[in-house]
Scaffold this motif. Structure first.
Motif, mmCIF file in Angstrom:
data_model
loop_
_atom_site.group_PDB
_atom_site.id
_atom_site.type_symbol
_atom_site.label_atom_id
_atom_site.label_comp_id
_atom_site.label_asym_id
_atom_site.label_seq_id
_atom_site.Cartn_x
_atom_site.Cartn_y
_atom_site.Cartn_z
ATOM 1 N N GLY A 1 0.770 -1.221 0.000
ATOM 2 C CA GLY A 1 0.000 0.000 0.000
ATOM 3 C C GLY A 1 0.806 1.278 0.000
ATOM 4 N N GLU A 2 2.145 1.152 0.000
ATOM 5 C CA GLU A 2 3.011 2.335 0.049
ATOM 6 C C GLU A 2 3.560 2.658 -1.340
ATOM 7 O OE1 GLU A 2 3.554 4.227 2.709
ATOM 8 O OE2 GLU A 2 2.240 2.961 3.933
ATOM 9 N N ILE A 3 4.012 3.892 -1.517
ATOM 10 C CA ILE A 3 4.719 4.285 -2.732
ATOM 11 C C ILE A 3 6.203 4.011 -2.524
ATOM 12 C CG2 ILE A 3 5.353 6.231 -4.213
ATOM 13 C CD1 ILE A 3 2.650 7.480 -3.522
ATOM 14 N N HIS A 4 6.827 3.371 -3.498
ATOM 15 C CA HIS A 4 8.244 3.014 -3.391
ATOM 16 C C HIS A 4 9.042 3.693 -4.492
ATOM 17 C CE1 HIS A 4 6.032 -0.227 -1.407
ATOM 18 N NE2 HIS A 4 7.142 -0.525 -0.742
ATOM 19 N N ARG A 5 10.275 3.996 -4.194
ATOM 20 C CA ARG A 5 11.203 4.479 -5.207
ATOM 21 C C ARG A 5 12.161 3.329 -5.539
ATOM 22 N NH1 ARG A 5 12.201 9.178 -7.337
ATOM 23 N NH2 ARG A 5 10.965 10.254 -5.740
ATOM 24 N N ALA A 6 12.166 2.929 -6.796
ATOM 25 C CA ALA A 6 13.003 1.803 -7.200
ATOM 26 C C ALA A 6 14.479 2.159 -7.114
ATOM 27 C CB ALA A 6 12.655 1.372 -8.622
ATOM 28 N N THR A 7 15.265 1.206 -6.664
ATOM 29 C CA THR A 7 16.721 1.377 -6.633
ATOM 30 C C THR A 7 17.386 0.784 -7.865
ATOM 31 O OG1 THR A 7 16.974 -0.676 -5.361
ATOM 32 C CG2 THR A 7 16.738 1.378 -4.118
ATOM 33 N N GLY A 8 16.593 0.118 -8.698
ATOM 34 C CA GLY A 8 17.117 -0.455 -9.941
ATOM 35 C C GLY A 8 16.026 -1.221 -10.653
ATOM 36 N N ASP A 9 16.208 -1.463 -11.942
ATOM 37 C CA ASP A 9 15.248 -2.278 -12.684
ATOM 38 C C ASP A 9 15.935 -2.861 -13.905
ATOM 39 O OD1 ASP A 9 14.116 -0.770 -15.363
ATOM 40 O OD2 ASP A 9 14.829 0.653 -13.856
ATOM 41 N N ARG A 10 15.379 -3.986 -14.385
ATOM 42 C CA ARG A 10 15.918 -4.624 -15.578
ATOM 43 C C ARG A 10 14.819 -5.460 -16.215
ATOM 44 N NH1 ARG A 10 20.610 -6.864 -15.316
ATOM 45 N NH2 ARG A 10 20.138 -8.340 -16.984
ATOM 46 N N LEU B 1 6.198 -9.608 -13.388
ATOM 47 C CA LEU B 1 6.863 -8.586 -12.585
ATOM 48 C C LEU B 1 7.433 -9.224 -11.335
ATOM 49 C CD1 LEU B 1 7.525 -5.603 -11.920
ATOM 50 C CD2 LEU B 1 5.279 -5.474 -10.798
ATOM 51 N N ALA B 2 8.709 -8.978 -11.075
ATOM 52 C CA ALA B 2 9.360 -9.430 -9.842
ATOM 53 C C ALA B 2 9.826 -8.211 -9.061
ATOM 54 C CB ALA B 2 10.548 -10.335 -10.155
ATOM 55 N N ILE B 3 9.539 -8.192 -7.771
ATOM 56 C CA ILE B 3 9.987 -7.119 -6.891
ATOM 57 C C ILE B 3 11.041 -7.697 -5.963
ATOM 58 C CG2 ILE B 3 9.297 -5.399 -5.189
ATOM 59 C CD1 ILE B 3 6.469 -5.574 -6.364
ATOM 60 N N ALA B 4 12.262 -7.232 -6.107
ATOM 61 C CA ALA B 4 13.393 -7.765 -5.352
ATOM 62 C C ALA B 4 13.765 -6.801 -4.232
ATOM 63 C CB ALA B 4 14.586 -7.984 -6.280
ATOM 64 N N GLU B 5 13.720 -7.305 -2.998
ATOM 65 C CA GLU B 5 14.084 -6.491 -1.842
ATOM 66 C C GLU B 5 15.565 -6.648 -1.523
ATOM 67 O OE1 GLU B 5 11.083 -6.534 1.399
ATOM 68 O OE2 GLU B 5 10.061 -8.009 0.127
ATOM 69 N N ALA B 6 16.079 -5.718 -0.728
ATOM 70 C CA ALA B 6 17.506 -5.690 -0.445
ATOM 71 C C ALA B 6 17.985 -6.933 0.301
ATOM 72 C CB ALA B 6 17.850 -4.432 0.359
ATOM 73 N N ASP B 7 17.074 -7.611 1.052
ATOM 74 C CA ASP B 7 17.476 -8.806 1.791
ATOM 75 C C ASP B 7 17.414 -10.067 0.950
ATOM 76 O OD1 ASP B 7 14.783 -9.282 1.551
ATOM 77 O OD2 ASP B 7 14.393 -9.523 3.695
ATOM 78 N N GLY B 8 17.114 -9.927 -0.341
ATOM 79 C CA GLY B 8 17.060 -11.065 -1.240
ATOM 80 C C GLY B 8 15.676 -11.643 -1.454
ATOM 81 N N THR B 9 14.683 -11.164 -0.719
ATOM 82 C CA THR B 9 13.313 -11.635 -0.920
ATOM 83 C C THR B 9 12.796 -11.169 -2.276
ATOM 84 O OG1 THR B 9 12.867 -11.558 1.449
ATOM 85 C CG2 THR B 9 10.959 -11.596 -0.013
ATOM 86 N N VAL B 10 12.211 -12.098 -3.024
ATOM 87 C CA VAL B 10 11.668 -11.775 -4.344
ATOM 88 C C VAL B 10 10.184 -12.114 -4.356
ATOM 89 C CG1 VAL B 10 11.773 -12.225 -6.816
ATOM 90 C CG2 VAL B 10 13.877 -12.202 -5.469
ATOM 91 N N THR B 11 9.349 -11.131 -4.667
ATOM 92 C CA THR B 11 7.912 -11.318 -4.801
ATOM 93 C C THR B 11 7.560 -11.249 -6.278
ATOM 94 O OG1 THR B 11 7.574 -10.230 -2.665
ATOM 95 C CG2 THR B 11 5.655 -10.457 -4.105
ATOM 96 N N LYS B 12 6.887 -12.279 -6.792
ATOM 97 C CA LYS B 12 6.581 -12.328 -8.216
ATOM 98 C C LYS B 12 5.088 -12.226 -8.455
ATOM 99 C CE LYS B 12 8.850 -14.151 -11.349
ATOM 100 N NZ LYS B 12 9.374 -15.019 -12.414
ATOM 101 N N LEU B 13 4.733 -11.473 -9.461
ATOM 102 C CA LEU B 13 3.366 -11.392 -9.950
ATOM 103 C C LEU B 13 3.381 -11.894 -11.392
ATOM 104 C CD1 LEU B 13 3.945 -8.673 -8.016
ATOM 105 C CD2 LEU B 13 1.499 -8.419 -8.401
ATOM 106 N N ASN B 14 2.871 -13.097 -11.583
ATOM 107 C CA ASN B 14 2.950 -13.765 -12.881
ATOM 108 C C ASN B 14 1.600 -13.766 -13.583
ATOM 109 O OD1 ASN B 14 5.601 -14.343 -12.370
ATOM 110 N ND2 ASN B 14 5.283 -16.515 -11.944
ATOM 111 N N GLU B 15 1.590 -13.358 -14.841
ATOM 112 C CA GLU B 15 0.392 -13.500 -15.652
ATOM 113 C C GLU B 15 0.196 -14.966 -16.032
ATOM 114 O OE1 GLU B 15 0.694 -10.880 -18.974
ATOM 115 O OE2 GLU B 15 0.487 -9.063 -17.760
ATOM 116 N N THR B 16 -1.017 -15.307 -16.438
ATOM 117 C CA THR B 16 -1.326 -16.699 -16.766
ATOM 118 C C THR B 16 -0.691 -17.145 -18.073
ATOM 119 O OG1 THR B 16 -3.445 -16.486 -15.618
ATOM 120 C CG2 THR B 16 -3.196 -18.345 -17.122
#
Length: 324
Positions: free
Chosen positions: A23-32, A91-106
């Motif tokens: 629910g928060e706004i984030h500023r990305a530290t990188g993307d690829r 879409l994958a959201i990678a956190e600094a501690d290595g946790t990766v949250t993925k949102l995959n389309e069908t």
């Protein structure tokens, strides 16, 4: 040569943030943006290490065109099967501690004719260029029956090549009935396919033996931070890296593990050690970047044919957490 088959490829965007807060706004530290899909990743890893491969995949829409451009830039040979709908974007959201949250389309719904074209395209490089392995990898999109990989295994055998399967759920269960030469589940897939809890190394070995009893000639099971096991007709081997490099992203680690195993002969403890070295190298790289020779350290792998069956498996810090 190793042929990979990806029925449900994707365009994968990874966005790095310090910490994901709902629910928060984030500023990305990188993307690829990377080519996606398990078989695609296997072929990318093979190319990065100088091995011959052909990636057979479906393409469609703007995402499909961008995927082809990225694979061309990476020098990955492809066999393209155009489909009527656009391939998925993940879409994958990678956190600094290595946790990766993925949102995959069908993924796109494939027509029966498109499914048959994909199966034919999978066998064509084998017949024309004498491929040694065909690896069917990843989830199946809508419209594709669970027996897709079983059919692929049977046609691979008829073409004179060996068949590997890396999938999950009903598709994995169905593939076992066709007796593939190799299956590569992770810990969660191993537990689901065998119908038993996998909390220790001994549990993992018993589950892998159950998959062999169901039809797989060999089981290469990746266990995240605990390395991998190989269970085949010669016995059991376990390999892991006691002191791995810091975790950056687990995306594609299992795919690199399969690539390393097949590239190193596809059987035996030496191939297992290579598989773990390739997979471990991947988690130290961003996004779904595949490791090259400079990243892979096989000497760091500890290998044993007498594993500690009571060894508890750690919480899988490499696990990708799907949210869609």
């Amino acid at each position: 040569m190793i042929v990979t088959v990806t029925a449900n490829p994707s365009l994968d965007r990874t966005i790095a943030v310090d910490r994901l807060l709902r629910g928060e706004i984030h500023r990305a530290t990188g993307d690829r943006v990377d080519p996606g899909g398990k078989g695609v990743n296997v072929s990318r890893a093979l190319v990065a290490n100088g091995h011959r491969t052909c990636a057979v995949l479906t393409t469609g829409g703007h995402a499909g065109a961008e995927l082809l451009d990225l694979l061309d830039e990476a020098g990955v040979p492809i066999e393209e099967v155009p489909v009527s709908q656009a391939i998925r974007s993940n879409l994958a959201i990678a956190e600094a501690d290595g946790t990766v949250t993925k949102l995959n389309e069908t993924g796109p719904a494939l027509r029966p004719t498109e499914i048959e074209e994909l199966l034919v395209a999978a066998i064509t490089p084998t017949l024309e260029r004498s491929a040694s392995w065909i690896a069917g990898c990843g989830s199946l999109p809508p419209g594709v029956d669970a027996d897709f990989y079983a059919v692929l295994v049977e046609r691979t055998r008829d073409a004179g090549a060996l068949a590997a399967v890396d999938t999950s759920g009903p598709a994995l269960a169905a593939s076992l009935r066709a007796r593939p030469d190799l299956v590569k589940p992770n810990r969660e897939e191993l537990a689901e396919a065998s119908g038993r809890a996998v909390g220790t190394l001994g549990d993992a070995i018993e589950a892998a033996q159950a998959l062999r009893a169901a039809g797989a000639a060999a089981v290469l099971a990746s266990l995240g931070p605990d390395g991998a096991i190989l269970v085949d007709g010669t016995g059991v081997h376990h390999a892991h890296v006691p002191h791995p490099r810091p975790l950056v992203s687990a995306v594609g680690a299992g795919d690199a593990t399969l690539a390393g195993f097949l590239a190193s002969g596809g059987s035996g403890p030496e191939a297992l050690a290579a598989a773990v070295a390739w997979g471990t190298a991947t988690v130290a790289l961003p996004g779904s970047v595949m490791p090259g020779p400079a990243d892979i350290d096989t000497a760091a792998v500890a290998l044993t044919a007498d594993p500690d069956l009571q060894r508890p498996l750690r919480l899988n810090q490499w696990r990708v957490r799907p949210l869609g």
